[in-house]
Design a protein around this motif. Sequence first.
Motif, PDB file in Angstrom:
ATOM      1  N   TRP A  59     -28.235 -24.332 -63.882  1.00  0.00           N
ATOM      2  CA  TRP A  59     -28.902 -25.397 -63.145  1.00  0.00           C
ATOM      3  C   TRP A  59     -30.294 -25.568 -63.750  1.00  0.00           C
ATOM      4  O   TRP A  59     -31.120 -24.662 -63.706  1.00  0.00           O
ATOM      5  N   LEU A  60     -30.524 -26.730 -64.356  1.00  0.00           N
ATOM      6  CA  LEU A  60     -31.790 -26.973 -65.054  1.00  0.00           C
ATOM      7  C   LEU A  60     -32.700 -27.829 -64.190  1.00  0.00           C
ATOM      8  O   LEU A  60     -32.261 -28.828 -63.614  1.00  0.00           O
ATOM      9  N   SER A  61     -33.972 -27.437 -64.122  1.00  0.00           N
ATOM     10  CA  SER A  61     -34.902 -28.177 -63.276  1.00  0.00           C
ATOM     11  C   SER A  61     -36.307 -27.978 -63.831  1.00  0.00           C
ATOM     12  O   SER A  61     -36.730 -26.839 -64.078  1.00  0.00           O
ATOM     13  N   GLU A  62     -37.046 -29.064 -64.024  1.00  0.00           N
ATOM     14  CA  GLU A  62     -38.413 -28.976 -64.556  1.00  0.00           C
ATOM     15  C   GLU A  62     -39.320 -28.262 -63.545  1.00  0.00           C
ATOM     16  O   GLU A  62     -39.261 -28.559 -62.341  1.00  0.00           O
ATOM     17  N   ALA A  63     -40.173 -27.352 -64.054  1.00  0.00           N
ATOM     18  CA  ALA A  63     -41.021 -26.541 -63.165  1.00  0.00           C
ATOM     19  C   ALA A  63     -41.866 -27.400 -62.230  1.00  0.00           C
ATOM     20  O   ALA A  63     -42.515 -28.353 -62.659  1.00  0.00           O
ATOM     21  N   GLY A  64     -41.813 -27.058 -60.955  1.00  0.00           N
ATOM     22  CA  GLY A  64     -42.671 -27.697 -59.952  1.00  0.00           C
ATOM     23  C   GLY A  64     -42.242 -29.083 -59.507  1.00  0.00           C
ATOM     24  O   GLY A  64     -42.896 -29.700 -58.661  1.00  0.00           O
ATOM     25  N   LYS A  65     -41.169 -29.595 -60.060  1.00  0.00           N
ATOM     26  CA  LYS A  65     -40.803 -30.990 -59.764  1.00  0.00           C
ATOM     27  C   LYS A  65     -39.758 -31.126 -58.661  1.00  0.00           C
ATOM     28  O   LYS A  65     -39.670 -32.174 -58.027  1.00  0.00           O
ATOM     29  N   ASN A  66     -38.949 -30.102 -58.490  1.00  0.00           N
ATOM     30  CA  ASN A  66     -37.808 -30.235 -57.565  1.00  0.00           C
ATOM     31  C   ASN A  66     -37.777 -29.122 -56.527  1.00  0.00           C
ATOM     32  O   ASN A  66     -38.450 -28.114 -56.669  1.00  0.00           O
ATOM     33  N   LEU A  67     -36.956 -29.332 -55.528  1.00  0.00           N
ATOM     34  CA  LEU A  67     -36.789 -28.327 -54.492  1.00  0.00           C
ATOM     35  C   LEU A  67     -35.698 -27.344 -54.933  1.00  0.00           C
ATOM     36  O   LEU A  67     -34.555 -27.748 -55.172  1.00  0.00           O
ATOM     37  N   LEU A  68     -36.090 -26.092 -55.067  1.00  0.00           N
ATOM     38  CA  LEU A  68     -35.141 -25.040 -55.461  1.00  0.00           C
ATOM     39  C   LEU A  68     -35.235 -23.992 -54.373  1.00  0.00           C
ATOM     40  O   LEU A  68     -36.259 -23.323 -54.246  1.00  0.00           O
ATOM     41  N   MET A  69     -34.212 -23.879 -53.567  1.00  0.00           N
ATOM     42  CA  MET A  69     -34.324 -22.937 -52.447  1.00  0.00           C
ATOM     43  C   MET A  69     -32.980 -22.322 -52.077  1.00  0.00           C
ATOM     44  O   MET A  69     -31.921 -22.889 -52.346  1.00  0.00           O
ATOM     45  N   SER A  70     -33.066 -21.158 -51.466  1.00  0.00           N
ATOM     46  CA  SER A  70     -31.869 -20.486 -50.952  1.00  0.00           C
ATOM     47  C   SER A  70     -32.153 -20.019 -49.536  1.00  0.00           C
ATOM     48  O   SER A  70     -33.254 -19.545 -49.245  1.00  0.00           O
ATOM     49  N   VAL A  71     -31.155 -20.165 -48.689  1.00  0.00           N
ATOM     50  CA  VAL A  71     -31.296 -19.825 -47.264  1.00  0.00           C
ATOM     51  C   VAL A  71     -30.173 -18.866 -46.882  1.00  0.00           C
ATOM     52  O   VAL A  71     -29.028 -19.050 -47.313  1.00  0.00           O
ATOM     53  N   VAL A  72     -30.482 -17.885 -46.034  1.00  0.00           N
ATOM     54  CA  VAL A  72     -29.426 -16.982 -45.575  1.00  0.00           C
ATOM     55  C   VAL A  72     -28.957 -17.381 -44.171  1.00  0.00           C
ATOM     56  O   VAL A  72     -29.760 -17.720 -43.307  1.00  0.00           O
ATOM     57  N   PHE A  73     -27.631 -17.344 -44.003  1.00  0.00           N
ATOM     58  CA  PHE A  73     -27.009 -17.566 -42.685  1.00  0.00           C
ATOM     59  C   PHE A  73     -26.055 -16.412 -42.409  1.00  0.00           C
ATOM     60  O   PHE A  73     -25.531 -15.794 -43.346  1.00  0.00           O
ATOM     61  N   TYR A  74     -25.823 -16.154 -41.121  1.00  0.00           N
ATOM     62  CA  TYR A  74     -24.881 -15.096 -40.725  1.00  0.00           C
ATOM     63  C   TYR A  74     -23.760 -15.726 -39.885  1.00  0.00           C
ATOM     64  O   TYR A  74     -23.761 -15.615 -38.654  1.00  0.00           O
ATOM     65  N   PRO A  75     -22.825 -16.410 -40.536  1.00  0.00           N
ATOM     66  CA  PRO A  75     -21.770 -17.116 -39.776  1.00  0.00           C
ATOM     67  C   PRO A  75     -20.638 -16.182 -39.369  1.00  0.00           C
ATOM     68  O   PRO A  75     -19.473 -16.401 -39.742  1.00  0.00           O
TER      69      PRO A  75
END
Length: 260
Positions: A59-75
Motif C-alpha cells: 500500500w503506497l501513500s505519500e508521507a503526511g498526505k493520507n489517512l493511514l490508521m488501524s483500529v482494534v475491535f473485539y467482536p
Amino acid sequence: MQTNGLQTLFTGQQVTVFKTVESTNTCLSNLLSQQRLPEGAVIMADEQTSGRGLANERWLSEAGKNLLMSVVFYPSFLSTQNLFMLSKAFSLGVYDCVKDLLTNSSENKFVKIKWPNDIYVGDKKLCGMLIENSIRNPNVNHTVLGIGLNVNEEDFPVALQNPVSLKMILGKELEMIACFTALCNALESRYLQLKAGHADQINEEYVSALFRFGEFHEYESNHGRFKAKLTAVADDGKIFLKRETGLIEKYDFKEVKFIF
Ligand code: BTN
C-alpha cells in the motif's frame, strides 16, 4: 491530538500517532500480542515503510498526505462463519463517511463499495481496507481494521491502477483530523449496528452500495476474460457472477479480477 467532533463511545478515544511505522496494522498487531488495548484504540502514522494491502500487495501513500490508521475491535459476538459481516459493516462505515465528506460534490452519487471492501468513486479507488482477524475458536478474539483513505495526495505512483483522493474530487485540501473523526463516528455506528443484531439491514445496504451490482461487466479468472453480472454475495464473502449464458459461478477474492 484535538478530536473535536468525535462522538464515539470508544472508537478513536485512544490514539497513538507515529511519524513513520512499518505498517499500522503490523504495529497494532504486535502491540496486541503483548498487551490488551481498549476496544477502538487507534494507531495512526504519517508514513508507512511497508504498508500492506490485500493479496500481499503493497500500500503506497505519500508521507503526511493520507489517512493511514488501524483500529482494534473485539467482536466476540461473531462466530468465525460470520466473519465477512465485519467486512460489510466496516465497508459501510467508510462508505457513509465518504458520502458525508462528499455531500456537496456531484461525485457523491458515484460513491460505491467495490467488493470486497474498497471504496470507489466512479471507476477510481479512494480507500482500501485490510481486515486481519485473530481467531479463538469458535469466535473472533480481536480484529485489526486497517484503513488507507486517500485524502490530500495528488501525485500517485504510476504503478497504481486508478487512484483518486478527496482533494482531487473536491478541488480543495481537507483537514486530516476532520476525516479521522468522521471515519471513527461512522465505523462505530455500523459496528454497533452489527453488534445489536441488525445483520439483515447491513446485508441489504451493503448490496445496494456495491459497485457494478446487477450490471454486465468484464471479469478475469484463471480461465481468461468473460462478461458477467454480480448478482449476490454469499455469507462467506464470495461473489456470484452470472454469465450471459445464464451460468452462475462463485468466486473468492483471489480467483477473479474486475476489468476496467
Ligand atoms: C487494499 O486495498 O489492498 C487494502 C489497503 C489497506 C491499507 C491500509 S493503510 C493502513 C493500514 N496499514 C497497512 O499496512 N495497511 C492498511
